[in-house]
Structure formats: C-alpha cells, structure tokens
Design a protein around this motif. Structure first.
Motif, mmCIF file in Angstrom:
data_model
loop_
_atom_site.group_PDB
_atom_site.id
_atom_site.type_symbol
_atom_site.label_atom_id
_atom_site.label_comp_id
_atom_site.label_asym_id
_atom_site.label_seq_id
_atom_site.Cartn_x
_atom_site.Cartn_y
_atom_site.Cartn_z
ATOM 1 N N UNK A 1 -67.112 -53.333 130.336
ATOM 2 C CA UNK A 1 -69.032 -53.567 129.878
ATOM 3 C C UNK A 1 -68.841 -52.543 128.508
ATOM 4 N N UNK A 2 -68.308 -50.998 128.509
ATOM 5 C CA UNK A 2 -68.746 -49.997 127.593
ATOM 6 C C UNK A 2 -67.997 -50.710 126.031
ATOM 7 N N UNK A 3 -66.751 -51.523 126.327
ATOM 8 C CA UNK A 3 -65.852 -51.212 124.850
ATOM 9 C C UNK A 3 -66.744 -52.185 124.854
ATOM 10 N N UNK A 4 -67.381 -53.560 125.094
ATOM 11 C CA UNK A 4 -67.468 -54.633 125.004
ATOM 12 C C UNK A 4 -68.995 -53.774 124.353
ATOM 13 N N UNK A 5 -69.585 -53.101 124.565
ATOM 14 C CA UNK A 5 -70.525 -52.827 124.456
ATOM 15 C C UNK A 5 -70.132 -51.758 122.459
ATOM 16 N N UNK A 6 -69.057 -51.142 122.670
ATOM 17 C CA UNK A 6 -68.483 -50.135 121.182
ATOM 18 C C UNK A 6 -68.557 -52.292 121.009
ATOM 19 N N UNK A 7 -67.660 -52.586 120.732
ATOM 20 C CA UNK A 7 -67.387 -53.954 120.393
ATOM 21 C C UNK A 7 -68.340 -54.332 119.421
ATOM 22 N N UNK A 8 -69.786 -54.607 120.447
ATOM 23 C CA UNK A 8 -70.627 -54.693 119.619
ATOM 24 C C UNK A 8 -71.973 -53.522 118.148
ATOM 25 N N UNK A 9 -71.532 -52.505 118.772
ATOM 26 C CA UNK A 9 -71.543 -51.149 117.599
ATOM 27 C C UNK A 9 -71.016 -51.212 116.643
ATOM 28 N N UNK A 10 -69.808 -52.471 116.208
ATOM 29 C CA UNK A 10 -68.364 -52.067 116.143
ATOM 30 C C UNK A 10 -68.692 -53.249 115.004
ATOM 31 N N UNK A 11 -69.219 -54.583 115.165
ATOM 32 C CA UNK A 11 -69.760 -55.498 114.229
ATOM 33 C C UNK A 11 -70.976 -55.226 113.554
ATOM 34 N N UNK A 12 -72.495 -55.016 114.130
ATOM 35 C CA UNK A 12 -73.190 -55.236 113.722
ATOM 36 C C UNK A 12 -73.082 -54.275 112.561
ATOM 37 N N UNK A 13 -72.981 -52.976 112.871
ATOM 38 C CA UNK A 13 -73.095 -52.120 110.775
ATOM 39 C C UNK A 13 -71.798 -53.054 110.390
ATOM 40 N N UNK A 14 -70.509 -53.072 110.745
ATOM 41 C CA UNK A 14 -69.511 -54.407 110.250
ATOM 42 C C UNK A 14 -70.357 -55.297 109.332
ATOM 43 N N UNK A 15 -71.007 -56.422 110.011
ATOM 44 C CA UNK A 15 -71.731 -57.777 109.294
ATOM 45 C C UNK A 15 -72.210 -57.293 108.289
ATOM 46 N N UNK A 16 -73.299 -55.946 108.498
ATOM 47 C CA UNK A 16 -74.293 -56.003 107.499
ATOM 48 C C UNK A 16 -73.882 -55.444 106.330
ATOM 49 N N UNK A 17 -73.116 -54.159 106.712
ATOM 50 C CA UNK A 17 -71.776 -53.696 105.473
ATOM 51 C C UNK A 17 -71.614 -54.861 104.840
ATOM 52 N N UNK A 18 -71.006 -55.857 105.479
ATOM 53 C CA UNK A 18 -70.146 -57.351 104.630
ATOM 54 C C UNK A 18 -71.335 -57.757 103.762
ATOM 55 N N UNK A 19 -72.788 -57.630 104.372
ATOM 56 C CA UNK A 19 -73.673 -57.902 103.521
ATOM 57 C C UNK A 19 -74.372 -57.551 102.980
ATOM 58 N N UNK A 20 -74.889 -56.270 102.857
ATOM 59 C CA UNK A 20 -74.757 -55.459 101.799
ATOM 60 C C UNK A 20 -73.556 -54.830 100.409
ATOM 61 N N UNK A 21 -72.543 -55.005 100.981
ATOM 62 C CA UNK A 21 -71.161 -54.934 100.009
ATOM 63 C C UNK A 21 -71.282 -56.493 99.085
ATOM 64 N N UNK A 22 -71.721 -57.307 99.748
ATOM 65 C CA UNK A 22 -71.865 -58.751 98.848
ATOM 66 C C UNK A 22 -73.054 -58.860 98.143
ATOM 67 N N UNK A 23 -73.856 -58.126 97.986
ATOM 68 C CA UNK A 23 -75.030 -57.783 97.445
ATOM 69 C C UNK A 23 -74.916 -56.608 96.296
ATOM 70 N N UNK A 24 -73.946 -56.149 96.368
ATOM 71 C CA UNK A 24 -73.888 -55.764 95.302
ATOM 72 C C UNK A 24 -73.712 -53.421 95.483
#
Length: 160
Positions: A50-73
């Motif tokens: 369960x903690x590993x899945x939470x860590x995956x979520x906490x990895x992907x949330x800033x990861x996806x937002x970071x990609x969106x921010x990078x696409x915005x320059x």
C-alpha cells in the motif's frame, strides 16, 4: 498554471525539510525504512505494498504536473532568472539545474520500476531481490531528495 505550480512545487518549510524537503521525499524515506523488514523476513506485507502504491502516486502527481509545466515553457526555479541574475529563492540562477531535475525524476521512476520487478520476481528470485530492496529504496530516497534540492539551490556552476 498557478494551480499546477502549487501542486508540483509543494515543499515543507520547517526544520524537517533538511531530511525531506517534499512530501514525495518523505514517502520515499518511509519506504526505505520500511524496506528493511521485507529484506529480513524475506516476504512483502500488504502494508508495504500500500505504501509503495502511495509512493507511486506521489511520484506521478508531480511528474505529470511537471511535464505540463514544461510544455508550457516553465523551468525549474533554480534555473529561472527572475531579475538581476537571481532566482525566486534569492540564489544565483543556474540553468544547468533544469536537466538535473529531469534526470533525478527519471531515476525515481526507474527505481520504482526496479522495486516492482524485485517484488514480483521478474528480475531476481524474490528472496534475493528483497535483500537488495533497502539499497534500491535508499537510492530512490536520494533521488527524491535531490529532485527537491535541485529545484531550489544552484549547482557548482551558477550563471552558466
């Protein structure tokens, strides 16, 4: 865009931030400490998963937002000059930190993938893989820590 920056750039602003500057770094630190038990016992419990899945979520949330921010320059704050050669944190701007931020984020994803392979016996037999679990989770914690550190502080070559 500001909402994405809020989600992506959340950091702790207290004395504990020296050990875990972001919630993601805290989750990986807990995962590292927790990984010692499966390494000793030779099996993974449901709480660890369960903690590993939470860590995956906490990895992907800033990861996806970071990609969106990078696409915005947008670039990492330590690489962004807000005027007079300094960042929003008051340190000298260091554009080389942007690629380092991406590199450490990639290492985090790779580490989590290797952990999954070790647990599911795809890489090694499970007992052998679990013995190396603390090493991989320590590497994951180090990379997660550096993701937050690289975002704030300049490197050895500020201004280049």
């Amino acid at each position: 865009m500001e909402f994405l920056r809020l989600i992506h750039g959340y950091q702790f602003n207290n004395a504990a931030a020296f050990f875990f500057p972001t919630p993601y770094a805290l989750a990986t630190l807990v995962l590292f400490i927790w990984s010692v038990a499966p390494a000793i016992k030779g099996r993974v419990g449901p709480g660890f998963m369960v903690w590993l899945r939470l860590t995956w979520g906490l990895t992907l949330l800033p990861g996806v937002t970071g990609v969106l921010l990078a696409l915005g320059g947008a670039k990492v704050p330590s690489a962004t000059d807000v005027g007079k050669g300094v960042t929003k944190y008051g340190f000298p701007a260091d554009p080389s930190r942007d690629w380092e931020h991406w590199m450490y984020a990639g290492f985090c994803l790779l580490s989590l993938y290797v952990i999954e392979l070790m647990i599911r016996e795809k890489l090694t037999p499970q007992r052998l893989g679990l013995r190396f679990l603390p090493v991989v989770t320590l590497f994951l914690y180090g990379c997660a820590y550096m993701v937050g550190r690289v975002a704030v502080f300049p490197g050895s070559t500020p201004g280049t």
